[in-house]
Design a protein around this motif. Structure first.
Motif, PDB file in Angstrom:
ATOM      1  N   GLU A 202      -5.167   5.697  -0.464  1.00 36.04           N
ATOM      2  CA  GLU A 202      -4.273   6.339  -1.424  1.00 36.04           C
ATOM      3  C   GLU A 202      -3.409   7.399  -0.735  1.00 36.04           C
ATOM      4  OE1 GLU A 202      -7.458   4.262  -3.292  1.00 36.04           O
ATOM      5  OE2 GLU A 202      -7.594   5.944  -1.864  1.00 36.04           O
ATOM      6  N   GLU A 203      -4.029   8.183   0.151  1.00 34.96           N
ATOM      7  CA  GLU A 203      -3.261   9.176   0.897  1.00 34.96           C
ATOM      8  C   GLU A 203      -2.233   8.507   1.804  1.00 34.96           C
ATOM      9  OE1 GLU A 203      -5.756  11.722   3.147  1.00 34.96           O
ATOM     10  OE2 GLU A 203      -6.550  12.806   1.415  1.00 34.96           O
TER      11      GLU A 203
ATOM     12  N   CYS B   1       1.093  -0.561   7.313  1.00 36.06           N
ATOM     13  CA  CYS B   1       1.730   0.588   6.653  1.00 36.06           C
ATOM     14  C   CYS B   1       2.338   1.489   7.714  1.00 36.06           C
ATOM     15  CB  CYS B   1       0.715   1.345   5.804  1.00 36.06           C
ATOM     16  SG  CYS B   1       1.465   2.560   4.686  1.00 36.06           S
TER      17      CYS B   1
ATOM     18  N   TYR C  30      -4.546  10.535   7.659  1.00 33.29           N
ATOM     19  CA  TYR C  30      -4.883  10.221   6.274  1.00 33.29           C
ATOM     20  C   TYR C  30      -6.326   9.728   6.183  1.00 33.29           C
ATOM     21  CZ  TYR C  30       0.135  10.592   5.445  1.00 33.29           C
ATOM     22  OH  TYR C  30       1.427  11.054   5.366  1.00 33.29           O
TER      23      TYR C  30
ATOM     24  N   GLU D  85      -0.728   5.586   1.435  1.00 29.82           N
ATOM     25  CA  GLU D  85       0.395   5.048   0.660  1.00 29.82           C
ATOM     26  C   GLU D  85       1.293   6.155   0.121  1.00 29.82           C
ATOM     27  OE1 GLU D  85       0.214   1.306  -1.574  1.00 29.82           O
ATOM     28  OE2 GLU D  85      -1.960   1.616  -1.605  1.00 29.82           O
ATOM     29  N   ALA D  86       0.698   7.285  -0.275  1.00 27.30           N
ATOM     30  CA  ALA D  86       1.506   8.405  -0.775  1.00 27.30           C
ATOM     31  C   ALA D  86       2.363   8.991   0.344  1.00 27.30           C
ATOM     32  CB  ALA D  86       0.608   9.469  -1.374  1.00 27.30           C
ATOM     33  N   GLY D  87       1.809   9.017   1.562  1.00 25.09           N
ATOM     34  CA  GLY D  87       2.582   9.441   2.734  1.00 25.09           C
ATOM     35  C   GLY D  87       2.949  10.909   2.770  1.00 25.09           C
ATOM     36  N   LYS D  88       2.190  11.768   2.076  1.00 28.03           N
ATOM     37  CA  LYS D  88       2.535  13.184   2.031  1.00 28.03           C
ATOM     38  C   LYS D  88       2.516  13.788   3.426  1.00 28.03           C
ATOM     39  CE  LYS D  88       1.413  17.502  -0.359  1.00 28.03           C
ATOM     40  NZ  LYS D  88       0.503  18.173  -1.334  1.00 28.03           N
ATOM     41  N   TRP D  89       3.543  14.560   3.746  1.00 29.57           N
ATOM     42  CA  TRP D  89       3.733  15.243   5.019  1.00 29.57           C
ATOM     43  C   TRP D  89       4.033  14.291   6.167  1.00 29.57           C
ATOM     44  CZ3 TRP D  89       4.861  19.903   3.915  1.00 29.57           C
ATOM     45  CH2 TRP D  89       4.171  20.614   2.937  1.00 29.57           C
TER      46      TRP D  89
ATOM     47  N   ASN E  50      15.466  11.295   0.222  1.00 25.83           N
ATOM     48  CA  ASN E  50      14.024  11.369  -0.002  1.00 25.83           C
ATOM     49  C   ASN E  50      13.433  12.713   0.392  1.00 25.83           C
ATOM     50  OD1 ASN E  50      14.564  10.894   2.694  1.00 25.83           O
ATOM     51  ND2 ASN E  50      12.823   9.539   3.023  1.00 25.83           N
TER      52      ASN E  50
ATOM     53  N   SER F 108      -7.739   8.330   3.279  1.00 25.61           N
ATOM     54  CA  SER F 108      -7.953   7.266   2.288  1.00 25.61           C
ATOM     55  C   SER F 108      -6.705   6.404   2.191  1.00 25.61           C
ATOM     56  CB  SER F 108      -8.259   7.869   0.915  1.00 25.61           C
ATOM     57  OG  SER F 108      -7.105   8.510   0.376  1.00 25.61           O
TER      58      SER F 108
ATOM     59  N   HIS G  52       7.410   3.254   6.109  1.00 28.90           N
ATOM     60  CA  HIS G  52       6.942   2.582   4.896  1.00 28.90           C
ATOM     61  C   HIS G  52       6.892   1.064   5.052  1.00 28.90           C
ATOM     62  CE1 HIS G  52       7.318   6.434   2.909  1.00 28.90           C
ATOM     63  NE2 HIS G  52       8.597   6.502   3.203  1.00 28.90           N
TER      64      HIS G  52
END
Length: 308
Positions: free
Chosen positions: A54-55, A32, A50, A57-61, A91, A52, A105
């Motif tokens: 989930e965090e 990833c 990150y 994959e979400a890639g916030k910030w 994006n 988890s 990504h």
């Protein structure tokens, strides 16, 4: 002796390189975006990564993201190259721009791991075949993360242009550092630099002014930053310094390779992003620091994180 362990991280695999005697080490998820999750010196994790799958994959910030083929923002996602026009996906909804390229990504592959008593290195490779219309230029990108028993963490890049013509590139890294409970408790020191002025869409206006607020080490306090700076002449090797309590960290980079950097304090103020960049914001349009890699050519870059 540095040791390697691997473990599932959601649908990915996490690689942890760690020295049990010194407490130095790091963990990375190649599949990833070659994303770095932890960076430990003397057992202290200095990275706000990150927690988890989930965090991640979400890639916030964009925590610890590799920013390629451009860092920061590209106005309207558009650029022209060798007589052709291209458009990256928009994006960054807040500014209606493209941001941070696309390799964060993508799936890298761990292709080399070396462990000794003094060093640990892992090389992650992304073989891109030019499948995206917004950047139809094949390349191979390798990133090597390396830790030493001298409290140094090295990040180096190797790019091979596999396109039949020259390609434009810019590169950055997006780590969030944390030496205390929140950003306000840190002290910051920056090299002599100029502030890159931006408009309401965070695109450079062309104006630059000297920035001296942190030329001497000073408390960050409530200062909010999301700004790009250009290193001024006379700093062949510069340092971005953080200090909190007994902990000191510096990101060291060459001004010839990384003449720009971004400092960002996220709204929750849980950490501070110190982001070395090879080019300015919107470089695919303004050309500031943009690197041209010739057909079949190579390009390399590197920087260092030191803990004292």
């Amino acid at each position: 002796m540095f040791e390697l362990s691997t473990s599932p991280f959601g649908k990915f695999r996490r690689y942890t390189l760690h020295h049990p005697d010194t407490g130095n080490g790091f963990s990375v998820v190649p599949e990833c975006g070659a994303n770095l999750l932890e960076l430990l010196f003397d057992g202290l994790n200095v990275l706000d990564g990150y927690q988890s799958p989930e965090e991640l994959e979400a890639g916030k910030w964009g925590k610890s993201a590799l920013l390629f083929p451009f860092p920061n923002r590209l106005r309207d996602g558009q650029y022209s190259w060798l007589g052709h026009d291209y458009s990256f996906p928009l994006n960054n909804a807040a500014t209606h721009n493209a941001i941070h390229g696309f390799v964060r990504h993508e799936a890298f592959e761990a292709v080399r791991i070396e462990l000794t008593r003094e060093n640990a290195d892992i090389t992650c490779r992304y073989d891109y075949r030019g499948q995206h219309a917004w950047f139809p230029f094949p390349f191979v990108l390798e990133v090597t993360f390396g830790m030493t028993d001298r409290n140094e963490f090295n990040v180096s890049f190797f790019l091979k242009n596999r396109h039949r013509e020259a390609i434009p590139v810019g590169l950055g890294w997006h780590p969030y550092f944390r030496l205390a409970g929140n950003a306000d408790e840190h002290r910051l020191q920056l090299p002599s630099c100029s502030l890159v002025h931006i408009d309401e869409r965070m695109i450079p206006t062309g104006q630059r002014t000297p920035y001296t607020a942190f030329e001497s080490e000073a408390s960050l306090g409530a200062t909010a930053l999301d700004n790009c700076f250009q290193v001024r002449e006379g700093h062949p090797l510069y340092h971005l310094n953080l200090h909190a309590g007994p902990h000191r960290l510096a990101l060291a980079a060459s001004s010839s390779l990384f003449p720009y950097f971004q400092v960002f304090t996220p709204p929750a103020r849980e950490s501070i992003a110190l982001e070395p960049m090879t080019c300015n914001v919107n470089a695919f349009q303004n050309g500031d620091g943009l690197v041209t890699v010739p057909a079949g050519g190579d390009w390399t870059a590197a920087f260092l994180v030191e803990y004292r």
